[in-house]
Write an enzyme that holds these catalytic residues in place. Structure first.
Site, PDB file in Angstrom:
ATOM      1  N   GLU A  39     -14.368  -1.132  -8.859  1.00  0.00           N
ATOM      2  CA  GLU A  39     -14.625  -2.136  -7.869  1.00  0.00           C
ATOM      3  C   GLU A  39     -15.595  -3.123  -8.730  1.00  0.00           C
ATOM      4  O   GLU A  39     -15.268  -4.259  -8.673  1.00  0.00           O
ATOM      5  CB  GLU A  39     -15.642  -1.316  -7.056  1.00  0.00           C
ATOM      6  N   HIS A  40     -16.572  -2.846  -9.618  1.00  0.00           N
ATOM      7  CA  HIS A  40     -17.021  -3.565 -10.412  1.00  0.00           C
ATOM      8  C   HIS A  40     -16.894  -3.257 -11.886  1.00  0.00           C
ATOM      9  O   HIS A  40     -16.751  -2.382 -12.359  1.00  0.00           O
ATOM     10  CB  HIS A  40     -18.717  -3.492 -10.397  1.00  0.00           C
TER      11      HIS A  40
END
EC number: 1.1.1.23
Length: 428
Positions: free
Chosen positions: A324-325
């Site tokens: 996601e990050h």
């Protein structure tokens, strides 16, 4: 915490599979909740409100009143901060706007693509423990920029049955008035199918825990969704040039979100590999008790440090994880950009911790999880629009091309298609 020394792809995928399996254990429960809300409406919804919410909520007070919204009390500094962040987010998201286009062919036909905002959107704002007003901003601003007419907000109530004044004040600043005090799979089901009290929407956006993530996955097709935005993830790629305290702090910034959150450090430095666990522990002890408890469980179950023999391999593993990050804490953070294939959002350099992305640097923080960054993107303005094709065929183009289209229809075996063309040709 899991330590992996030069793992192969299969070992990394096995780790990811274990996390997915831990989440899927509640899948049957989620399916049953969705089925009952779809079939029984308010009756089932009220049962789940009493069973799952921290404070039992009745159907009669499910919707937040305008009086509650207007009476929400927060610091003036909060109001000013939110207004600044809204403008920053709008500046970024306006650049994502897509324009309709139309053109006329040489034969006089009029063709085009019309960009139209969705009529209604439901925003899921995680809540209960902490007020995720930042998520509300990230979901609402692109919807507003896109021109969505109806925006409904749903968020779990706190232990007193109320909604955080920070959430309510943010709604007021944004001009949002349709707010429900409900969370979990039953909230997703209610927004999808509607009940006697809740009007259905065309699309649901926003992250949530396991129940919300699985519910969105199961209702997709009956309603639009943004992506599989579930328990948080971060991968940090470092060559050892970054301060260990920075790495540890960023590692825990995601671990504190959820017991199913996943924080991974991928490093080429043996020193980082060996010393980082102790630094993480020191930072963990400094957290407030509730956040420390969540972060510790997450770290023990899914916290991972991986040692690789090259940055090239580090990014291969990162692309496999599709986090996601993704933080890039290397000496020259722009240099590896060409190696990044799969990530929801990328944060470059020591001053760009993931936290600044959470609170309004510009790009959205509603991002794909569970490896879905391989094929999907973070929330953007186009998620709140649809494209409608426009065709007006001129007589000249019809005369010139209709016989071709008629033949194509017959080659595919569709006689009625061909006749619809032929009957017009006969009347020319």
């Amino acid at each position: 915490m899991i330590l992996m020394n030069n793992p192969g792809d299969k070992e990394v995928l096995r780790l990811l599979k274990q996390r997915m399996e831990s989440v899927s254990q509640v899948e049957e429960t989620v399916k049953e909740i969705i089925r009952r809300v779809k079939e029984e409406g308010d009756r089932a919804l009220e049962e789940f409100l009493k069973r799952f919410e921290k404070h039992p909520v009745g159907i009669e007070n499910l919707r937040v009143t305008e009086k509650e919204i207007s009476e929400a009390q927060v610091e003036e500094e909060f109001v000013e901060t939110i207004k600044i962040v809204i403008e920053d987010l709008k500046e970024f998201h306006r650049r994502q706007e897509e324009r309709s286009f139309f053109f006329t062919t040489k034969g006089g036909s009029f063709l085009g693509e019309m960009v139209v905002p969705l009529e209604s959107v439901g925003i899921y704002v995680p809540g209960g423990k902490v007020p995720y007003f930042s998520t509300l901003l990230m979901c609402a601003v692109p919807a507003i920029v896109a021109g969505v007419e109806r925006i409904a907000v749903t968020t779990p109530p706190n232990e007193n049955g109320g909604i955080s004044p920070y959430i309510l004040k943010t709604c007021e600043i944004l001009g949002l008035k349709e707010i429900y005090r409900m969370g979990g799979a039953h909230a997703v089901a209610a927004l999808t199918y509607g009940t006697e009290t809740v009007k259905p929407v065309d699309k649901i956006v926003g992250p949530g825990g396991v129940f919300v993530t699985l519910a969105k996955k199961h209702v997709y097709g009956d309603v639009g969704i943004d992506s599989i935005a579930g328990p948080s993830e971060i991968a940090i790629v470092t060559d050892g040039s970054a301060d260990l305290d920075l790495i540890a702090a960023d590692f825990l910034s995601q671990a504190e979100h959820d017991e199913n959150a996943m924080s991974v450090v991928i490093t080429t430095s043996k020193e980082v590999f060996e010393k980082l666990p102790q630094v993480i522990e020191r930072h963990l002890e400094a957290l407030p008790e509730e956040r420390r408890k969540t972060a510790r469980i997450s770290t023990e179950n899914f916290g991972t440090i991986i040692l690789t023999d090259s940055l090239k391999r580090a990014f291969e593993i990162s692309n496999l994880i599709a986090p996601e990050h993704l933080e890039v804490l290397v000496e020259n953070p722009f240099e590896p950009l060409g190696h990044i294939k799969n990530a929801g959002s990328v944060f470059l350099g020591k001053y760009t911790c993931e936290s600044v992305g959470d609170y309004g640097a510009g790009p959205n923080h509603v991002l794909p999880t569970f490896r879905s960054a391989r094929f999907s993107s973070g929330l953007r303005v186009s998620d709140f629009t649809k494209k409608i094709f426009i065709t007006h065929l001129s007589e000249e183009d019809f005369r010139r091309k209709s016989e071709l289209y008629s033949k194509m229809a017959r080659w595919e075996g569709f006689e009625a298609h061909a006749r619809a063309i032929d009957v017009r040709r006969e009347k020319l």
